[in-house]
Design an enzyme around this catalytic site. Structure first.
Site, PDB file in Angstrom:
ATOM      1  CG  ASN A   1       5.443   4.808  -7.401  1.00 52.67           C
ATOM      2  OD1 ASN A   1       4.983   3.894  -7.878  1.00 52.67           O
ATOM      3  ND2 ASN A   1       5.097   6.143  -7.392  1.00 52.67           N
TER       4      ASN A   1
ATOM      5  CE  LYS B   1       6.488   7.847  -9.917  1.00 52.71           C
ATOM      6  NZ  LYS B   1       7.123   9.293 -10.426  1.00 52.71           N
TER       7      LYS B   1
ATOM      8  CG  HIS C   1       2.078   9.308  -6.653  1.00 55.92           C
ATOM      9  ND1 HIS C   1       2.429  10.244  -7.984  1.00 55.92           N
ATOM     10  CD2 HIS C   1       3.407   9.047  -6.281  1.00 55.92           C
ATOM     11  CE1 HIS C   1       3.656  10.268  -8.126  1.00 55.92           C
ATOM     12  NE2 HIS C   1       4.244   9.636  -7.163  1.00 55.92           N
TER      13      HIS C   1
ATOM     14  CD  GLU D   1       3.683  10.164 -11.216  1.00 53.99           C
ATOM     15  OE1 GLU D   1       3.437   8.944 -11.183  1.00 53.99           O
ATOM     16  OE2 GLU D   1       4.770  10.556 -11.311  1.00 53.99           O
TER      17      GLU D   1
ATOM     18  CD  GLU E   1       6.470  11.324  -3.953  1.00 57.48           C
ATOM     19  OE1 GLU E   1       7.511  10.604  -4.302  1.00 57.48           O
ATOM     20  OE2 GLU E   1       5.377  10.814  -4.776  1.00 57.48           O
TER      21      GLU E   1
ATOM     22  N   GLY F   1      10.501  12.993 -11.242  1.00 55.93           N
ATOM     23  CA  GLY F   1      10.963  12.541 -12.740  1.00 55.93           C
ATOM     24  C   GLY F   1      11.603  13.823 -13.546  1.00 55.93           C
TER      25      GLY F   1
ATOM     26  CB  SER G   1      14.876  13.674  -9.075  1.00 54.68           C
ATOM     27  OG  SER G   1      13.855  13.872 -10.075  1.00 54.68           O
TER      28      SER G   1
HETATM   29  P1  13P Z   1      11.184  10.067  -9.332  1.00 54.74           P
HETATM   30  O1  13P Z   1      12.087   9.501  -8.240  1.00 54.74           O
HETATM   31  O2  13P Z   1      11.161   9.067 -10.636  1.00 54.74           O
HETATM   32  O3  13P Z   1      11.311  11.414  -9.373  1.00 54.74           O
HETATM   33  O4  13P Z   1       9.628   9.589  -8.826  1.00 54.74           O
HETATM   34  C1  13P Z   1       9.190  10.147  -7.668  1.00 54.74           C
HETATM   35  C2  13P Z   1       7.891   9.670  -7.322  1.00 54.74           C
HETATM   36  O5  13P Z   1       6.924  10.176  -7.682  1.00 54.74           O
HETATM   37  C3  13P Z   1       7.951   8.496  -6.317  1.00 54.74           C
HETATM   38  O6  13P Z   1       6.707   8.334  -5.991  1.00 54.74           O
END
Ligand code: 13P
Length: 250
Positions: free
Chosen positions: A9, A11, A95, A97, A167, A173, A212
């Site tokens: 992803n 983002k 997701h 976010e 997740e 992150g 992560s």
């Molecule tokens: P990170 O691997 O940067 O922590 O992000 C995970 C994520 O949200 C993938 O959708």
């Protein structure tokens, strides 16, 4: 269990140049990653570039979000049909976010999940608890509740064509990965919850871990019984680290 899935992803990262470099690196290295389904999730403007560069490889393309409606007066939105024209076969829904920053609720997430399956694309349903919820001992109820909200609308049999990504919000992150046993506990609970409604689909359901994930942490995570791959953010932005995670999933 059959093949693992390693999904990247991106983002809201990258640029035309960065995408060219990343796709080129993936193209070069993809053949060395065998028996793993690799999927990339570029931002919408780079879908054409991804489709062009990845044609002839085994790397699949997904989108990070989609509009549940078919077409019309939805300013700023992108439809499933549009995504499909660019070779997209996977859609991230729910997701954390999008749930946190854009107030997507369970009903919207379920609508996107259903719309994705209706056009024969595969939703990756993202679920996960916040740190506060984990500290209150609510992890399993939050995660199974997010899944149940989709089952209530789409039914348990729908998991024949869906993927779940666990997740934990506190691991995204932050550099804090759930330990393999913490992740396995939740993955097991997810599979058991789906099995209580749709036993057949639960057996073959792919459940990815995200938060992560790095090449260093991937191998032990992927060795867990109910972890079928990863949804990778930061480490998917460099071809080398993303491919190394793919290798760890073999
Ligand atoms: P990170 O691997 O940067 O922590 O992000 C995970 C994520 O949200 C993938 O959708």
């Amino acid at each position: 269990m059959a093949h693992m899935i390693v999904a990247g992803n991106w983002k809201m990262n990258a640029s035309k140049d960065a995408v060219a470099e990343l796709l080129n690196g993936l193209k070069q290295g993809a053949a060395a990653v065998k028996n793993v389904k690799m999927v990339v999730f570029p931002p919408f403007p780079y879908l054409a570039q991804a489709q062009l560069e990845l044609s002839g490889t085994d790397i699949h393309i997904g989108v990070q979000n989609v509009c549940a409606a078919g077409e019309g007066a939805y300013t700023g939105e992108v439809s499933l049909a549009m995504a499909k024209e660019f070779g997209v076969s996977y859609v991230l829904v729910g997701h954390s976010e999008r749930r946190a920053l854009y107030a997507e609720d369970d009903a919207q997430v379920a609508a996107k999940y259903v719309a994705t399956q209706l056009v024969h694309m595969t939703p990756i349903l993202c679920v996960g608890e916040t740190l506060e919820q984990r500290e209150k001992g609510q992890t399993l109820s939050v995660v199974t509740g997010q899944i149940q909200a989709v089952i209530n609308v789409a039914g348990g049999a729908s998991f024949a064509n869906a993927v779940i990504a666990y997740e934990p919000v506190w691991a995204i992150g932050t550099g804090l990965t759930a330990s393999p046993s913490q992740a396995q506990e939740v993955h097991h609970a997810i599979r058991a919850h789906v099995a209580s409604i749709a036993p057949k689909q639960a057996c073959s359901l792919k459940i990815l871990y995200g938060g992560s994930v790095t090449a260093a942490s991937a191998e032990e995570l992927f060795a867990q019984a109910d972890i079928d791959g990863g949804l990778v953010g930061g480490a998917s932005l460099q071809a080398d680290s993303f491919l190394a995670i793919g290798q760890a999933a073999k």
